[in-house]
Design an enzyme around this catalytic site. Structure first.
Site, mmCIF file in Angstrom:
data_model
loop_
_atom_site.group_PDB
_atom_site.id
_atom_site.type_symbol
_atom_site.label_atom_id
_atom_site.label_comp_id
_atom_site.label_asym_id
_atom_site.label_seq_id
_atom_site.Cartn_x
_atom_site.Cartn_y
_atom_site.Cartn_z
ATOM 1 C CB ALA A 95 -0.878 -0.010 1.242
ATOM 2 N N GLY A 111 0.618 -4.923 1.044
ATOM 3 C CA GLY A 111 -0.615 -4.952 0.246
ATOM 4 C C GLY A 111 -0.413 -5.588 -1.120
ATOM 5 C CD GLU A 165 -2.301 -7.435 3.140
ATOM 6 O OE1 GLU A 165 -2.078 -6.267 2.757
ATOM 7 O OE2 GLU A 165 -2.718 -7.693 4.278
ATOM 8 C CD GLU A 173 1.841 -5.500 5.696
ATOM 9 O OE1 GLU A 173 2.669 -6.415 5.906
ATOM 10 O OE2 GLU A 173 0.986 -5.545 4.797
HETATM 11 C C1 HXC Z 1 5.035 4.376 -1.175
HETATM 12 C C2 HXC Z 1 6.915 3.412 -2.061
HETATM 13 C C3 HXC Z 1 6.574 2.162 -1.507
HETATM 14 C C4 HXC Z 1 5.355 2.084 -0.765
HETATM 15 C C5 HXC Z 1 8.437 1.941 -2.557
HETATM 16 N N1 HXC Z 1 8.082 3.230 -2.694
HETATM 17 N N2 HXC Z 1 7.526 1.269 -1.828
HETATM 18 N N3 HXC Z 1 6.152 4.494 -1.900
HETATM 19 N N4 HXC Z 1 4.628 3.212 -0.623
HETATM 20 N N5 HXC Z 1 4.916 0.931 -0.232
HETATM 21 C C6 HXC Z 1 8.795 4.287 -3.401
HETATM 22 C C7 HXC Z 1 10.003 4.763 -2.629
HETATM 23 O O1 HXC Z 1 9.633 5.699 -1.649
HETATM 24 C C8 HXC Z 1 10.830 5.377 -3.726
HETATM 25 O O2 HXC Z 1 10.300 6.650 -4.040
HETATM 26 C C9 HXC Z 1 10.551 4.471 -4.914
HETATM 27 O O3 HXC Z 1 9.325 3.796 -4.619
HETATM 28 C C10 HXC Z 1 11.638 3.426 -5.118
HETATM 29 O O4 HXC Z 1 11.802 2.738 -3.884
HETATM 30 P P1 HXC Z 1 13.230 2.519 -3.198
HETATM 31 O O5 HXC Z 1 12.996 2.230 -1.774
HETATM 32 O O6 HXC Z 1 14.155 3.649 -3.531
HETATM 33 O O7 HXC Z 1 13.726 1.208 -3.988
HETATM 34 P P2 HXC Z 1 14.692 0.058 -3.461
HETATM 35 O O8 HXC Z 1 15.868 0.676 -2.710
HETATM 36 O O9 HXC Z 1 14.980 -0.772 -4.657
HETATM 37 O O10 HXC Z 1 13.883 -0.764 -2.383
HETATM 38 C C11 HXC Z 1 12.736 -1.511 -2.796
HETATM 39 C C12 HXC Z 1 11.893 -1.917 -1.555
HETATM 40 C C13 HXC Z 1 11.561 -0.686 -0.718
HETATM 41 C C14 HXC Z 1 12.696 -2.947 -0.709
HETATM 42 C C15 HXC Z 1 10.646 -2.613 -2.084
HETATM 43 O O11 HXC Z 1 11.012 0.312 -1.580
HETATM 44 C C16 HXC Z 1 10.574 -0.935 0.371
HETATM 45 O O12 HXC Z 1 10.929 -1.492 1.416
HETATM 46 N N6 HXC Z 1 9.335 -0.471 0.195
HETATM 47 C C17 HXC Z 1 8.312 -0.531 1.200
HETATM 48 C C18 HXC Z 1 7.773 -1.933 1.334
HETATM 49 C C19 HXC Z 1 6.693 -1.998 2.410
HETATM 50 O O13 HXC Z 1 6.938 -1.686 3.563
HETATM 51 N N7 HXC Z 1 5.508 -2.395 2.013
HETATM 52 C C20 HXC Z 1 4.376 -2.518 2.931
HETATM 53 C C21 HXC Z 1 3.625 -1.241 2.960
HETATM 54 S S1 HXC Z 1 2.362 -1.257 4.171
HETATM 55 P P3 HXC Z 1 11.219 7.966 -4.121
HETATM 56 O O14 HXC Z 1 10.234 9.057 -4.341
HETATM 57 O O15 HXC Z 1 11.957 8.044 -2.829
HETATM 58 O O16 HXC Z 1 12.114 7.683 -5.295
HETATM 59 C C22 HXC Z 1 1.140 -2.106 3.449
HETATM 60 C C23 HXC Z 1 -0.097 -2.232 4.313
HETATM 61 C C24 HXC Z 1 -1.166 -2.927 3.580
HETATM 62 O O17 HXC Z 1 1.205 -2.558 2.370
HETATM 63 C C25 HXC Z 1 -2.425 -2.815 4.342
HETATM 64 C C26 HXC Z 1 -3.614 -2.847 3.452
HETATM 65 C C27 HXC Z 1 -3.812 -1.652 2.649
#
Ligand code: HXC
Length: 257
Positions: A65, A108, A111, A131
């Site tokens: 998400a 998400g 999911e 998460e």
């Molecule tokens: C918003 C995101 C994002 C996310 C990545 N980006 N994941 N933006 N929400 N979930 C954005 C980053 O901010 C960045 O933007 C760009 O995408 C590239 O990501 P990087 O981190 O620079 O890439 P990388 O170093 O290759 O790392 C990849 C990654 C990492 C390991 C996947 O991005 C990451 O850990 N993302 C978050 C994963 C996460 O926590 N997902 C769960 C979310 S909570 P900029 O602008 O800085 O270039 C969830 C709850 C669900 O899903 C509940 C139901 C709705």
């Protein structure tokens, strides 16, 4: 229909939906999820479409998400907007839906993939429910669907540590149905969808409904449901054709009714 966050195309009876926010690794914001629901509504209503594939990019199916959109939410805004409930549209599609996952399927994203009927993974796929690392827990079915798919121990491991698992581990643990080389992912997923689309649509839809029952009810109820549905299949033209074709040693030509 013009979309900004997804791409849609049709290949015969197969619809291909590509999540398309490359700069955010396909982070699932509300605009994207609304477009996905709209596209699914359209394909569900389109009699020419008999199977759907949802995919992302080579780098990410979806990295979760959208954290930037979620960060400022309050309990009340989340509750009043009914944040996430609309995502369930994916799990309510009656036609078969295949997730074709390459790269990250996190939070998400994982999911969303699990809301599809089955997951075909590229060898580059990485699944996880990170998460917990953000101080929250999965909110779109992760603690429930993942546990049913891979069992308590691995679900706990993934949800409590936030670690990622690769495609091989995901296949071993039953999260994905098969792993294919990354450059063959779309081809394989579309071929699976085409195969399903060539079969009797009512049989396919009812099979999906029956398998899903296995997750929602007791064995006895599930078997009863299956038996009723099985009996009802003898009312379809496709059953007559399928069995007649077998006896005549020729390929069946289903009319999807
Ligand atoms: C918003 C995101 C994002 C996310 C990545 N980006 N994941 N933006 N929400 N979930 C954005 C980053 O901010 C960045 O933007 C760009 O995408 C590239 O990501 P990087 O981190 O620079 O890439 P990388 O170093 O290759 O790392 C990849 C990654 C990492 C390991 C996947 O991005 C990451 O850990 N993302 C978050 C994963 C996460 O926590 N997902 C769960 C979310 S909570 P900029 O602008 O800085 O270039 C969830 C709850 C669900 O899903 C509940 C139901 C709705």
């Amino acid at each position: 229909m013009a979309y900004e966050n997804i791409l849609v195309e049709t290949r015969g009876a197969v619809a291909l939906i590509t999540l398309n926010r490359p700069k955010a690794l396909n982070a699932l914001n509300s605009a994207l999820m609304t477009e996905l629901s709209t596209a699914l509504d359209g394909f569900e209503a389109d009699a020419e479409i008999r199977a759907i594939v949802i995919t992302g990019s080579e780098k990410a199916f979806a990295a979760g998400a959208d954290i930037k959109e979620m960060q400022s939410k309050t309990y009340m805004s989340a509750y009043l907007e009914d944040f996430i409930t609309s995502w369930e549209r994916v799990s309510r599609v009656r036609k078969p839906v295949i997730a074709a996952v390459a790269g990250y399927a996190l939070g998400g994203g994982c999911e969303l993939a699990m809301m599809c009927d089955f997951i075909i993974a590229a060898d580059t796929a990485k699944f996880g429910q990170p998460e917990i690392l953000l101080g929250v827990l999965p909110g779109a079915g992760g603690t429930q669907r993942l546990t049913r798919l891979v069992g308590k121990s691995k679900a706990m491991d993934l949800c409590l540590t936030g670690r990622m698992m690769d495609a091989a581990e995901a296949e071993r643990s039953g999260l994905v149905s098969r792993v294919v080389p990354a450059d063959k992912l779309i081809e394989e997923a579309v071929a699976a969808a085409e195969k399903i689309a060539s079969l009797s649509l009512p049989a396919v839809m009812l099979t999906k409904e029956a398998v899903n029952r296995a997750y929602e009810t007791t064995l006895a109820e599930g078997i009863r449901f299956e038996r009723r549905v099985f009996h009802s299949m003898f009312s379809t033209e496709d059953q007559k054709e399928g069995m007649q074709a077998f006896i005549e040693k020729r390929p069946a030509v289903f009319r999807h009714r």
